[in-house]
Design an enzyme around this catalytic site. Structure first.
Site, PDB file in Angstrom:
ATOM      1  N   GLU A  39      -5.730   6.682  -1.915  1.00  0.00           N
ATOM      2  CA  GLU A  39      -6.181   5.454  -0.990  1.00  0.00           C
ATOM      3  C   GLU A  39      -6.986   4.019  -1.198  1.00  0.00           C
ATOM      4  O   GLU A  39      -6.010   3.282  -0.624  1.00  0.00           O
ATOM      5  CB  GLU A  39      -6.699   5.852   0.228  1.00  0.00           C
ATOM      6  CG  GLU A  39      -6.270   7.436   1.030  1.00  0.00           C
ATOM      7  CD  GLU A  39      -4.608   6.556   1.964  1.00  0.00           C
ATOM      8  OE1 GLU A  39      -4.067   5.688   1.872  1.00  0.00           O
ATOM      9  OE2 GLU A  39      -3.822   7.581   1.700  1.00  0.00           O
ATOM     10  N   ASP A  97      -4.617   0.250  -2.018  1.00  0.00           N
ATOM     11  CA  ASP A  97      -4.879  -0.762  -1.230  1.00  0.00           C
ATOM     12  C   ASP A  97      -5.145  -1.851  -2.397  1.00  0.00           C
ATOM     13  O   ASP A  97      -4.718  -2.916  -2.219  1.00  0.00           O
ATOM     14  CB  ASP A  97      -6.292  -0.295  -0.850  1.00  0.00           C
ATOM     15  CG  ASP A  97      -6.714   0.260   0.629  1.00  0.00           C
ATOM     16  OD1 ASP A  97      -5.193   0.125   1.361  1.00  0.00           O
ATOM     17  OD2 ASP A  97      -7.722   0.458   0.806  1.00  0.00           O
ATOM     18  N   HIS A 150       1.521   4.242  -3.729  1.00  0.00           N
ATOM     19  CA  HIS A 150       1.502   5.520  -2.955  1.00  0.00           C
ATOM     20  C   HIS A 150       2.538   6.561  -3.724  1.00  0.00           C
ATOM     21  O   HIS A 150       1.933   7.287  -4.179  1.00  0.00           O
ATOM     22  CB  HIS A 150       1.171   6.564  -1.372  1.00  0.00           C
ATOM     23  CG  HIS A 150      -0.348   5.984  -0.792  1.00  0.00           C
ATOM     24  ND1 HIS A 150      -1.190   6.510  -1.604  1.00  0.00           N
ATOM     25  CD2 HIS A 150       0.039   5.643   0.107  1.00  0.00           C
ATOM     26  CE1 HIS A 150      -2.122   6.447  -0.245  1.00  0.00           C
ATOM     27  NE2 HIS A 150      -1.588   5.570   0.658  1.00  0.00           N
ATOM     28  N   HIS A 155       0.742  -1.710   0.036  1.00  0.00           N
ATOM     29  CA  HIS A 155      -0.224   0.420  -0.723  1.00  0.00           C
ATOM     30  C   HIS A 155       1.196   1.343  -0.039  1.00  0.00           C
ATOM     31  O   HIS A 155       0.226   1.629  -0.643  1.00  0.00           O
ATOM     32  CB  HIS A 155      -0.977   0.183   1.672  1.00  0.00           C
ATOM     33  CG  HIS A 155      -1.771   0.970   1.857  1.00  0.00           C
ATOM     34  ND1 HIS A 155      -2.945   1.841   1.435  1.00  0.00           N
ATOM     35  CD2 HIS A 155      -1.233   2.226   1.963  1.00  0.00           C
ATOM     36  CE1 HIS A 155      -3.575   2.346   1.812  1.00  0.00           C
ATOM     37  NE2 HIS A 155      -2.299   3.659   2.083  1.00  0.00           N
ATOM     38  N   GLU A 156       2.206   1.484   0.777  1.00  0.00           N
ATOM     39  CA  GLU A 156       3.038   2.698   1.371  1.00  0.00           C
ATOM     40  C   GLU A 156       3.664   2.378  -0.279  1.00  0.00           C
ATOM     41  O   GLU A 156       3.658   3.810  -0.761  1.00  0.00           O
ATOM     42  CB  GLU A 156       3.884   2.763   2.040  1.00  0.00           C
ATOM     43  CG  GLU A 156       2.763   1.940   3.367  1.00  0.00           C
ATOM     44  CD  GLU A 156       1.515   3.318   3.728  1.00  0.00           C
ATOM     45  OE1 GLU A 156       2.283   4.521   3.372  1.00  0.00           O
ATOM     46  OE2 GLU A 156       1.070   3.485   4.379  1.00  0.00           O
TER      47      GLU A 156
HETATM   48 ZN    ZN Z   1      -1.849   5.458   2.274  1.00  0.00          ZN
END
Ligand code: ZN
Length: 678
Positions: free
Chosen positions: A575, A579, A518, A514-515
């Site tokens: 976000e 995910d 980003h 997830h990070e």
């Molecule tokens: Zn996030």
């Protein structure tokens, strides 16, 4: 700018007490349970294909009703409160003399003690804010406003706009002054401008609350003028979707430019009040600052004073007498967020202590609770995830070779921070005294403000952390091109030191993915490998990315989060991309891990693939109050827990396969309907 796994820091509430950690001198991670799926967390009366969130988390949600002192409670909050309990016992031990000759530990304990000394706080009454009220009353002309606002901001009181220090969006090597719109008490402009009955009722309650707070502080109230001024600021505020566009919020100028933009506000006086002489200033919202000057110029002196008094009172209330604390909770806790009871005092004081002395607390926390082998294990996992994302980028059908090469470079350059900083902040010059809680909170604000502002017009320090180690959260920073996992998140149900890879990759593996994603979401992709806003995409790839992202926007726009309220697909896009990407990357990585080491075929009756997706879904088990759903939908760029499960999983064929989900099931999207990005 940082992108957090969970929620903006200011909103992070760490409370409640369900999980207790035995043996506080043992490393917490190695003493916690192995990663297994707990059948009691599931609700097997729900079909996985109908509602995977209900199936995976229904049991947990039934047996964990929303505690009265919470507006939301999930598995993540469960871990956060365990970390909070760990910090609490540290403070008890300092008070009991376990850290002799440690002056910083003594400051932590003293700060906490003054916060718990309710008798003294009652005895002081309104004394702590009197000098501030007198200063506001003494405002003779608008020329005196900038100096007062400078002191306001440095002491942690809100008003009109906010200031902080951060990297220059187009020259990430330097830290510059950043100005942003602010000055609203309620979380988003919609609270002021929406005509719905729900919002109108809330605004009436807000007016009544302002009146009661003024009565409690012995001041004459003008609630209508305050609401009127805030409404005027709401009207000129950039909306939450435009705020996510880093090009729209990049407007660098010098002091001359700033004074020309807001001629009715003397910026030289403001910066003088802060002892700053910034060379370059980024103005996040040009139109807001232009119009703010006019609003100040056109407001009557009395309504400006009422506005300033209100922001002083509402910012200070949590640190003053019980009557103010209770009234503050009655509105912001109960009416606004749907929380039924105020948290016990120790939890509120602990949060204030943590915020003033964050890395000082973090240093003690890490020494006691973070085993070095957890860092090694995490580093290995991160590298496996990096390999998996690299493999996926290579195979992307929609991206040109040229852009792929740039994406790979960016991926390889991502810096990784795990556990705690190499260099701790020095708290020697922070003054904590026994005189009063309000005073100590103010000292903490000024100390942290000066530390941040001390970086202005200097090269960026890559060693600085954006979160303390005791925080259960994680982040990606596009300007630093780095990911960070504080010590406290490296515990179950996110991270299991030993055991089943399936659950570990489904949980912390997805968090890492997830990070990383980003760096490549709709915002992060606009920054290059050294953290500058610059276009490294071909036009064709830009277009293809936007088309793919749009599929996800449309999907989330259809979700009903509450009666009459839909999710905001554009606001949550970054976000949701993260995910979806996190799941894809972690599943690719776990397949590599399984190829090396065959997984246990069935555990608790579940295949490895099923355990991966159940491990993921479990992170987002939560109960939440209706008011909190509204608040988060308007202020939090993360989707609600239920949609963090349902939203991305409906797009994943590997998930469909694992649970035998077929065309016609709610959790199934056809190939043509699916969002495929990373
Ligand atoms: Zn996030």
């Amino acid at each position: 700018m940082t992108h957090k796994l969970l929620l903006p820091l200011a909103l992070l509430a760490i409370t409640g007490l369900i999980v207790s950690i035995a043996g506080c001198t043992k490393p917490a991670i190695s003493s916690l349970k192995k990663p297994i799926i707990n059948p009691a967390d599931l609700d097997t009366t729900v079909k996985p294909g109908d509602d995977f969130h209900g199936y995976a988390n229904g049991g947990w949600m039934k047996r964990t009703p929303l505690p009265p002192d919470r507006s939301r409670f999930g598995t993540f909050d469960e871990l956060a409160q365990a970390a909070q309990k760990q910090v609490q016992s540290l403070i008890d031990d300092i008070a009991a003399g376990q850290f002799p000759n440690d002056p910083i530990a003594a400051k932590i304990a003293l700060f906490y003690k003054t916060g718990m000394d309710e008798q003294k706080i009652e005895a002081l009454g309104l004394t702590p804010i009197k000098p501030w009220l007198e200063r506001i009353d003494a405002l003779k002309n608008k020329q005196m406003l900038p100096t007062l606002l400078a002191d306001f901001h440095r002491s942690g009181f809100s008003g009109f706009f906010s200031i902080y220090a951060d990297q220059d969006g187009k020259n990430s090597a330097r830290v510059i002054t950043q100005l942003n719109q602010s000055g609203l008490t309620l979380g988003d402009r919609d609270y002021y401008l929406e005509e719905s009955e729900k919002m109108a009722t809330l605004r009436s309650a807000y007016l009544a609350h302002i009146n009661r707070m003024f009565r409690l502080t012995g001041q004459t109230s003008d609630a209508e003028a305050i609401l009127g001024l805030e409404k005027a600021l709401a009207e000129i505020s950039m909306d939450r979707n435009d705020l996510r566009d880093p090009h729209k919020t990049y407007n660098k100028m010098d002091l001359t430019g700033l004074n020309a933009l807001t001629p009715d506000f003397d910026w030289s006086l403001y910066f003088e009040g802060l002892n700053l002489s910034p060379k370059e200033i980024n103005v996040g919202q040009v139109e807001f600052f232009r119009a703010m000057g006019k609003i100040i110029a056109e407001s009557s002196p009395d309504s400006l004073k009422a506005y300033l008094k209100w922001h002083l009172i509402t910012s200070s209330a949590p640190y003053l007498s019980k009557a103010l604390v209770d009234e503050n909770f009655q509105f912001f806790g109960k009416i606004y967020a749907g929380q039924q009871e105020i948290q016990p005092r120790w939890k509120r004081v602990l949060r204030a202590t943590d915020s003033a002395l964050s890395e000082a607390v973090g240093k003690l926390y890490v020494n006691r609770h973070f085993p070095p082998q957890a860092k090694e294990r995490m580093l290995k996992l991160v590298e496996n995830l990096r390999l998996a994302l690299g493999e996926r980028i290579d195979q992307l059908a929609w991206m040109s070779e040229e852009t792929k090469a740039k994406a790979q470079e960016k991926l390889q350059t991502i810096r990784v921070k795990i556990g705690y900083p190499d260099q701790w902040r020095d708290y020697a010059s922070l003054e904590v005294n026994g005189d009063g809680y309000f005073e100590n909170v103010g000292q903490g604000h000024r100390f942290n403000f000066d530390f941040l502002m001390g970086q202005i017009d200097k090269p960026v320090d890559p060693g600085i952390w954006g979160m303390p180690p005791q925080m259960v959260n994680a982040y990606y920073s596009p300007s630093m091109n780095e990911i960070c996992f504080p010590a406290a998140i490296l515990q179950p149900p996110f991270f299991y030191m030993d055991g089943d890879d399936a659950v570990n990759y489904g949980a912390i593996g997805v968090v890492i993915g997830h990070e990383m994603t980003h760096g490549f979401d709709d915002q992060g992709r606009l920054y290059d490998k050294i953290g500058n806003l610059s276009n490294w995409w071909s036009d064709e790839d830009n277009r293809r990315f936007a088309d793919r992202a749009e599929v996800l926007v449309k999907q989330f726009d259809t979700y009903d989060v509450a009666p009459g309220l839909k999710a905001d697909g554009r606001f949550t896009l970054g976000e949701n991309i993260a995910d979806l990407g996190g799941l894809n990357i972690a599943f690719t990585a776990v397949k590599r891990a399984w190829a090396e080491k065959k997984p246990a075929e069935k555990l608790e009756g579940f295949t490895p693939q099923q355990r991966f997706f159940l491990g993921y879904a479990h992170l987002w088990a939560q109960n939440i109050a209706d008011q909190e759903i509204t608040r988060r939908t308007k202020t939090d760029p993360h989707s609600l827990g239920r949609f963090r499960v349902i939203g991305p999983l409906r797009n994943l064929p590997e998930f469909h396969q694992a649970f035998d989900i077929k065309a016609g099931d709610y959790m199934f999207l056809t190939e043509g309907e699916r969002a495929v990005i990373w």
